[in-house]
Scaffold this active site. Structure first.
Site: not given
Length: 531
Positions: A229, A234, A274
């Site tokens: 992550k 995003r 991302e």
């Protein structure tokens, strides 16, 4: 729709806390209001309606021309909200008897009136309106509605009102410009669905739920895939014959702030990934990315100093083929093949993290902080790409937060329901020379009861004022939870906290025992060795 009618809607939305009640209010409004006003109001509620000529500073100058300066200062300080203060203090000119404008008239006039004439235009409207409608007008033209209606909630309201699936509405939402007349015609059964064709529109993202202990215990490793992550934002990349766009997770077009990414999008696809700042392959702290966010233009120097890249997670479309119904494993294989074939610059793939047991995965997650990574994403191998947050398909397993004991230094009123409370808190830690230096600001984590107590304490312990900001006695210690500490040239301390929130109020702890700057600096990630 007249402004008083829109003002009534805003007031009812503010004082209606329940989600279902808000949906009912919006549905009633869609059914009763005419075009184009209902579409203009919808754009205003969802943040799609903006005006460049009417700024808060202009509103302040306007009211200052009609009000005693000291009365204005005292009133603004007491109320804490610009629009509410102006609405209450405005003194209409005698003899004004014009009808209030409609939303369409407001939009047209603001778009066509020369900039120098805008203050007189707004003053004329304020003279015709009561306090509630004045509040709505100022909120409308300055873009500060804050009535608890997100774009997602508005789309759900449209779906319930029209009996059309919200997923179908979301598919065309970004392909229709306000005031959304084709959208309303379709929802009322009077026209075909809007066809975005090859326009670079935003497709709703798939979101993850936080992973809890019970969820972790039920996982079967073979059914899941893991990824890091990453600590960026995003984004969705949409490119094709109709153009190129870079969207944030909320559907905001951020293309202008990242021209080098747009220039690299020489393909026909919709991708999920991302956005990061990276140098020589190493991901920079989030603070570096913040230097690029919320900019309408960006200099060549900024692009060189803070180079943007996208780490790709998923592929929603390849050319005109919709891949979202495919299982994750199949989409991942398509993405890998597409990336190898297309090789777009400034884009790489987010690697899958291999694991054979939950214990192995937990150990990998425990090492995320040392690697300056937020944690892990877990995705079912057979999961389709589904809009929204569907439980059980994607999990986010973030590393545990850090905490520090910090001293309350400054307070400022909040917005919306909190406009009368000092709810935004700047806090700091001790330097070796005994000076207290700020390291962050938080406005969440406390209860309503604690907010009331803090507000009273702040009012009774103010020692200085800087506009809307109050400096307070050194008397309150917060335990602040945060995700990471990062070097920051914008703070006197040289450090800033990532996602700070109030974990608890340490009424038991003297301020002298709060943490020092060296403690916080020791938590900084990616710190240069020279420091």
């Amino acid at each position: 729709m007249s402004l008083p009618a829109f003002a009534e809607l805003l007031e009812r939305l503010v004082f209606t806390p329940g989600r279902n009640a808000k949906l009912a209010l919006l549905g009633q409004w869609f059914a009763q209001q005419p075009d184009p006003d209902r579409g203009i109001g919808l754009a205003a509620l969802t943040g799609e309606l903006t005006f460049t000529a009417a700024k808060p500073a202009m509103i302040r100058e306007l009211v200052a021309s009609r009000t005693d300066p000291e009365l204005w200062r005292l009133s603004y300080d007491y109320v804490g909200d610009l629009a509410e203060t102006v609405a209450l203090i405005w003194q209409p000119r005698a003899g004004v008897n014009a009808p209030p404008p409609t939303l369409a008239e407001v939009v047209e006039a603001l778009e066509t009136t020369p900039k120098a004439e805008i203050p007189a235009l707004i003053a004329g409207w304020l003279d015709t309106l009561d306090a509630g409608a004045r509040l709505a007008l100022i909120k409308l033209v300055t873009g500060g509605l804050r009535v608890g209606v997100s774009a997602r909630l508005a789309r759900v309201a449209l779906a319930e009102w029209s009996s059309q699936a919200v997923e179908e509405i979301e598919e065309v939402w970004h392909g229709v410009a306000q005031p959304y007349t084709p959208l309303f015609r379709w929802l009322e059964g009077q026209g075909a669905p809007p066809d975005p064709r090859d326009a670079p529109i935003f497709r709703p993202l798939m979101l993850a739920h936080p992973l809890e202990e019970a969820d972790l215990a039920a996982l079967r490793p073979g059914e899941w895939r893991a990824e890091w992550k990453w600590d960026g934002i995003r984004v969705q990349l949409t490119a094709g014959p109709g153009g190129k766009r870079l969207f944030s997770r909320g559907g905001e077009d951020i293309s202008a702030a990242f021209p080098e990414i747009i220039a690299a999008m020489d393909f026909h696809a919709v991708l999920d990934g991302e956005l990061l700042v990276a140098r020589d392959g190493a991901v920079a702290p989030f603070a570096d990315l913040q230097q690029r966010l919320n900019r309408k233009t960006v200099t060549a120097k900024m692009q060189r100093d803070h180079p943007a890249v996208v780490r790709l997670y998923d592929q929603l479309f390849e050319a005109q083929e919709d891949l979202r119904a495919l299982p994750f494993d199949a989409r991942r294989a398509r993405l890998e093949a597409w990336h190898a074939r297309t090789a777009p610059p400034r884009m790489d793939l987010s690697a899958l993290v291999p694991f054979d047991s939950i214990d192995t995965l937990a150990g990998i997650r425990d090492g995320a902080r040392a690697a300056s990574i937020e944690g892990l994403m877990l995705k079912r191998a057979d999961a389709p790409y589904v809009a929204g947050r569907v439980k059980g398909l994607w999990w986010k397993w973030k590393r545990d937060p850090l905490t520090v004991d910090a001293v309350l230094m400054y307070a400022q009123r909040g917005h919306g329901k909190r406009s009368s409370f000092y709810s935004d808190y700047t806090f700091g830690v001790w330097r070796e020379d005994g000076e207290l230096v700020p390291i962050g600001k938080a406005y969440s984590g406390y209860t309503d009861e604690e907010l009331g107590w803090l507000d009273r304490w702040i009012r009774n312990n103010t020692i200085n004022r800087f506009g809307p900001v109050r400096e307070v006695e050194r008397g309150i210690v917060f335990e602040v939870a945060f995700d990471a500490a990062q070097l920051s040239s914008r703070h006197k301390s040289g450090v800033a906290l990532r996602f700070p929130r109030i974990a608890r109020i340490r009424r038991d702890k003297p301020v002298e025992e709060a943490d020092n700057l060296a403690t916080v600096m020791a938590l900084v990630e990616n710190r240069p060795a020279a420091d």
